[in-house]
Write a protein that holds these residues in place. Sequence first.
Motif, PDB file in Angstrom:
ATOM      1  N   TYR A  88     -82.809  31.519 -85.038  1.00 39.51           N
ATOM      2  CA  TYR A  88     -81.860  30.900 -85.984  1.00 39.51           C
ATOM      3  C   TYR A  88     -82.867  29.640 -86.735  1.00 39.51           C
ATOM      4  CZ  TYR A  88     -77.838  28.791 -88.744  1.00 39.51           C
ATOM      5  OH  TYR A  88     -77.208  28.211 -89.765  1.00 39.51           O
ATOM      6  N   HIS A  89     -83.524  29.183 -86.106  1.00 36.91           N
ATOM      7  CA  HIS A  89     -84.389  27.840 -86.535  1.00 36.91           C
ATOM      8  C   HIS A  89     -85.785  28.341 -86.812  1.00 36.91           C
ATOM      9  CE1 HIS A  89     -81.461  24.578 -85.399  1.00 36.91           C
ATOM     10  NE2 HIS A  89     -80.967  25.289 -84.947  1.00 36.91           N
ATOM     11  N   GLU A  90     -85.994  29.656 -86.437  1.00 39.47           N
ATOM     12  CA  GLU A  90     -87.354  29.925 -86.580  1.00 39.47           C
ATOM     13  C   GLU A  90     -87.950  30.673 -87.829  1.00 39.47           C
ATOM     14  OE1 GLU A  90     -91.540  29.547 -85.129  1.00 39.47           O
ATOM     15  OE2 GLU A  90     -89.742  28.706 -84.238  1.00 39.47           O
ATOM     16  N   GLY A  91     -88.703  30.300 -88.665  1.00 40.49           N
ATOM     17  CA  GLY A  91     -89.142  30.909 -89.687  1.00 40.49           C
ATOM     18  C   GLY A  91     -89.438  32.491 -89.556  1.00 40.49           C
ATOM     19  N   GLY A  92     -88.954  33.149 -90.477  1.00 36.41           N
ATOM     20  CA  GLY A  92     -89.389  34.726 -90.265  1.00 36.41           C
ATOM     21  C   GLY A  92     -88.302  35.571 -91.045  1.00 36.41           C
ATOM     22  N   GLY A 101     -85.153  33.122 -94.827  1.00 34.88           N
ATOM     23  CA  GLY A 101     -86.750  32.904 -94.423  1.00 34.88           C
ATOM     24  C   GLY A 101     -86.472  32.581 -92.825  1.00 34.88           C
ATOM     25  N   PHE A 102     -85.385  33.009 -92.287  1.00 34.23           N
ATOM     26  CA  PHE A 102     -85.137  32.846 -90.700  1.00 34.23           C
ATOM     27  C   PHE A 102     -85.054  34.067 -89.719  1.00 34.23           C
ATOM     28  CE2 PHE A 102     -84.052  28.817 -92.793  1.00 34.23           C
ATOM     29  CZ  PHE A 102     -84.957  27.858 -92.217  1.00 34.23           C
ATOM     30  N   MET A 103     -85.456  33.919 -88.768  1.00 27.71           N
ATOM     31  CA  MET A 103     -85.298  35.122 -87.879  1.00 27.71           C
ATOM     32  C   MET A 103     -83.855  35.581 -87.538  1.00 27.71           C
ATOM     33  SD  MET A 103     -88.287  34.755 -85.425  1.00 27.71           S
ATOM     34  CE  MET A 103     -90.007  34.349 -85.891  1.00 27.71           C
ATOM     35  N   ARG A 104     -82.939  34.587 -87.709  1.00 27.34           N
ATOM     36  CA  ARG A 104     -81.573  34.901 -87.478  1.00 27.34           C
ATOM     37  C   ARG A 104     -80.984  34.465 -88.795  1.00 27.34           C
ATOM     38  NH1 ARG A 104     -76.475  33.295 -83.930  1.00 27.34           N
ATOM     39  NH2 ARG A 104     -75.453  35.305 -83.127  1.00 27.34           N
ATOM     40  N   ALA A 105     -80.258  35.099 -89.311  1.00 27.98           N
ATOM     41  CA  ALA A 105     -79.861  35.300 -90.705  1.00 27.98           C
ATOM     42  C   ALA A 105     -78.686  33.703 -90.670  1.00 27.98           C
ATOM     43  CB  ALA A 105     -79.004  36.123 -91.399  1.00 27.98           C
ATOM     44  N   HIS A 106     -78.694  33.032 -91.711  1.00 31.28           N
ATOM     45  CA  HIS A 106     -78.112  31.891 -91.753  1.00 31.28           C
ATOM     46  C   HIS A 106     -76.691  32.224 -92.525  1.00 31.28           C
ATOM     47  CE1 HIS A 106     -81.119  28.472 -91.186  1.00 31.28           C
ATOM     48  NE2 HIS A 106     -81.096  29.437 -90.195  1.00 31.28           N
ATOM     49  N   VAL A 123     -81.327  21.785 -88.763  1.00 26.85           N
ATOM     50  CA  VAL A 123     -82.587  22.470 -88.734  1.00 26.85           C
ATOM     51  C   VAL A 123     -83.681  21.783 -89.440  1.00 26.85           C
ATOM     52  CG1 VAL A 123     -83.636  24.560 -90.355  1.00 26.85           C
ATOM     53  CG2 VAL A 123     -81.195  24.818 -89.446  1.00 26.85           C
ATOM     54  N   GLY A 124     -84.726  21.913 -88.971  1.00 26.39           N
ATOM     55  CA  GLY A 124     -86.178  21.077 -89.284  1.00 26.39           C
ATOM     56  C   GLY A 124     -86.035  19.940 -88.723  1.00 26.39           C
ATOM     57  N   ALA A 125     -85.258  19.237 -87.962  1.00 25.19           N
ATOM     58  CA  ALA A 125     -85.095  17.963 -87.379  1.00 25.19           C
ATOM     59  C   ALA A 125     -86.219  17.826 -86.181  1.00 25.19           C
ATOM     60  CB  ALA A 125     -83.934  17.319 -87.063  1.00 25.19           C
ATOM     61  N   PRO A 126     -86.997  16.570 -86.046  1.00 27.39           N
ATOM     62  CA  PRO A 126     -87.918  16.387 -85.066  1.00 27.39           C
ATOM     63  C   PRO A 126     -87.261  16.849 -83.593  1.00 27.39           C
ATOM     64  CG  PRO A 126     -88.145  14.859 -86.583  1.00 27.39           C
ATOM     65  CD  PRO A 126     -86.955  15.763 -86.880  1.00 27.39           C
ATOM     66  N   GLU A 127     -86.059  16.042 -83.379  1.00 26.36           N
ATOM     67  CA  GLU A 127     -85.281  16.376 -82.161  1.00 26.36           C
ATOM     68  C   GLU A 127     -84.973  17.803 -81.874  1.00 26.36           C
ATOM     69  OE1 GLU A 127     -82.358  14.742 -85.166  1.00 26.36           O
ATOM     70  OE2 GLU A 127     -84.370  14.545 -84.776  1.00 26.36           O
ATOM     71  N   THR A 128     -84.986  18.518 -83.169  1.00 26.68           N
ATOM     72  CA  THR A 128     -84.515  19.964 -82.805  1.00 26.68           C
ATOM     73  C   THR A 128     -85.711  20.693 -82.300  1.00 26.68           C
ATOM     74  OG1 THR A 128     -82.877  19.752 -84.748  1.00 26.68           O
ATOM     75  CG2 THR A 128     -83.362  21.982 -83.935  1.00 26.68           C
ATOM     76  N   ARG A 129     -86.829  20.527 -83.124  1.00 23.60           N
ATOM     77  CA  ARG A 129     -87.916  21.414 -82.338  1.00 23.60           C
ATOM     78  C   ARG A 129     -88.338  20.906 -81.093  1.00 23.60           C
ATOM     79  NH1 ARG A 129     -89.903  25.555 -82.952  1.00 23.60           N
ATOM     80  NH2 ARG A 129     -89.581  25.608 -85.123  1.00 23.60           N
ATOM     81  N   ASP A 130     -88.189  19.666 -80.573  1.00 15.65           N
ATOM     82  CA  ASP A 130     -88.321  19.369 -79.187  1.00 15.65           C
ATOM     83  C   ASP A 130     -87.403  20.277 -78.152  1.00 15.65           C
ATOM     84  OD1 ASP A 130     -89.358  17.476 -77.094  1.00 15.65           O
ATOM     85  OD2 ASP A 130     -87.278  17.055 -77.022  1.00 15.65           O
ATOM     86  N   VAL A 131     -86.254  20.256 -78.752  1.00 15.95           N
ATOM     87  CA  VAL A 131     -85.183  21.163 -77.647  1.00 15.95           C
ATOM     88  C   VAL A 131     -85.615  22.381 -77.681  1.00 15.95           C
ATOM     89  CG1 VAL A 131     -82.973  21.843 -77.420  1.00 15.95           C
ATOM     90  CG2 VAL A 131     -83.359  19.334 -77.801  1.00 15.95           C
TER      91      VAL A 131
END
Length: 318
Positions: A88-92, A101-106, A123-131
């Motif tokens: 859901y959060h990964e671009g593709g 633009g996401f691998m799991r449709a929003h 989506v896109g927050a630094p804490e989200t990327r860390d998790v």
Amino acid sequence: MHTDPLMLDIIPDIHADIERLIGTLSHLGYRETDQCWTHPEGRIAAFLGDFIDIGKNNAAVISLVRAMEQSGNAIAIMGNHELNAMLYHEGGRNSEGIPDGFMRAHSPKNTAQHETFLKEYPVGAPETRDVLDWFLTLPVFLDLPGIRLIHAYWDSTHIDAIRRRNADGRLRRDDLQELAFENEATAFAAAVLSSLKGPEAMLPNGHSFEDIKGHSRTAVRLKWWHADGQTWRAAALSVPNPDELPDTPITENRHITFYGTEQKPVFFGHYKMPGEPELSAGNALCLDYPQQPCAYRWNGESELKAAGLILIPTPIPA
């Protein structure tokens, strides 16, 4: 830190329910010390994935599990909700053909399923990327001395397919786009998706059943862990009226491998089983019972014992 693999407390799907997690750990004898939960006898908690979504305390659950894992007091594997979050959060590109633009449709459906996680991890927050980076450290399976852990389905052919790509059983970010197309899955993607979501089998031609919403279905989930229940009617999961299914062997379906009675114990969650937890096989156990939290205290036995199945009192104390 004591890391004897013969002292595991196996804990199923938490789904962002911090009270359930703390209640389970407390009942099993774990205590919070120095901002980490430990067991006085050196036992290790083994988590079966699905830490997020549904409940409202994603961050609290993730923080507690990560702290236990990093201090050597827990091991953990990935669930399908962690995989869905990464997609859901990964671009593709996504399989629904939605150009967001996401691998799991929003889509409204996917966003609603992911709602509580998004409130804490936008989506896109630094804490989200860390998790999300932590999710990638979680293996799809663990094949340990005397015991196996997987979220939904153990099939040795699938395990081998994952190992051929990634020997440690962990996914790489480069694998994610391949996993986004479930209906066009490669052998590797099919192995990962089936391991995390469980297998479905098409019923013989001319057969169908009505699900709980009254929809007619021609594919059914099967109790792959019932080596002695290999008929459609006996092995079916989530079928309101099993008598609608043929009482014939599933031998013609090559996509399902039943777990052999000679294999070492395997533990899994995922299936949201109704009723009271029970031992239905001597070497395979589903622990995901939403209405009755439970865990299994494993001490190296090759045949599972009723005494090892621990029911967690409800309501769970806060």
